[in-house]
Design an enzyme around this catalytic site. Structure first.
Site, PDB file in Angstrom:
ATOM      1  CB  CYS A 159      -1.095   0.115   1.184  1.00 43.95           C
ATOM      2  SG  CYS A 159      -1.942   1.417   1.131  1.00 43.95           S
ATOM      3  CD  GLU A 202      -2.832  -0.682  -2.618  1.00 42.67           C
ATOM      4  OE1 GLU A 202      -3.291   0.339  -3.134  1.00 42.67           O
ATOM      5  OE2 GLU A 202      -2.864  -0.918  -1.312  1.00 42.67           O
TER       6      GLU A 202
END
Length: 226
Positions: free
Chosen positions: A135, A205
């Site tokens: 992230c 993601e």
């Protein structure tokens, strides 16, 4: 080459797919559907709440005050600093940030947080970091890529968002260093679990960006709205 260098090299394909994603490129161009941005903020607010929980679980696995201090600082950063890019997006769509909070996570976001929580509950501290690292790392490189490609000026609608993440290298580098130390002393089986957790987080993601641009919802919710 460090362990995290290897992780980055092994996942270059996913990183590049993220850079090329229409939502990410839309940030660079300063042109995004406001509905997609709203969908993103609603999901990302809840995602970051879960991210804080994962940091808390990592803190509970820490055995020294240096690690405890680090995870405490990361909780503070996520709670208070990461509001800034959300506010930039909220200004762009003309909706109060407070009105974008408390909404259910779409499937991809729900999958992502449960993936991280699984590793935080069942895995080692290194495995937890492996699930967390994509992230901040992908966002750092997104910001850097968009600056290099689009050279956004202060008038760019997402100037604050882009620069916030492009300048977040300290956070990413510190997490990488900690994972490198832990992974260096981990058995091969644990190293493989870390690699699996990292790659799946990279894939999620990408799915998160896709969720935003496609306005992803749960199947039952889609049926109700038709």
């Amino acid at each position: 080459m460090t362990f995290t260098d290897d992780l980055r090299k092994e996942n270059e394909d996913i990183f590049q797919m993220i850079f090329d994603h229409p939502f990410v490129q839309g940030i660079g161009k300063g042109e995004l559907p406001k509905e997609a941005v709203e969908h993103y903020i609603k999901a990302d607010f809840e995602f970051l709440n879960a991210f804080i929980q994962v940091y808390s679980l990592a803190l509970s696995k820490s055995t020294n005050r240096d690690d405890m201090t680090y995870f405490h600082e990361q909780i503070q950063f996520t709670l208070f600093d990461e509001v800034k890019p959300h506010l930039n997006f909220s200004e762009y769509i003309g909706v109060r940030f407070e009105d974008l909070q408390g909404h259910p996570l779409p499937p991809s976001g729900d999958h992502y947080i449960k993936h991280m929580l699984y590793h935080a509950y069942t895995g080692s501290l290194a495995e937890t970091l492996g699930a967390l690292l994509p992230c901040p790392w992908t966002y750092l490189e997104i910001g850097q890529e968009l600056i290099n490609k689009y050279h956004p000026t202060a008038e760019h609608p997402f100037h604050k968002w882009i620069h916030f993440y492009a300048e977040s290298g300290k956070e990413t580098e510190e997490m990488r260093k900690r994972l490198d130390v832990l992974a260096a002393n981990a058995p091969l089986e644990e190293q493989q679990r870390i690699k699996d957790a990292f790659r799946k987080s990279c894939q999620l993601e990408l799915a998160f960006w896709e969720m935003a641009i496609t306005y992803e919802t749960w199947s039952g919710d889609m049926a109700v709205t038709k």
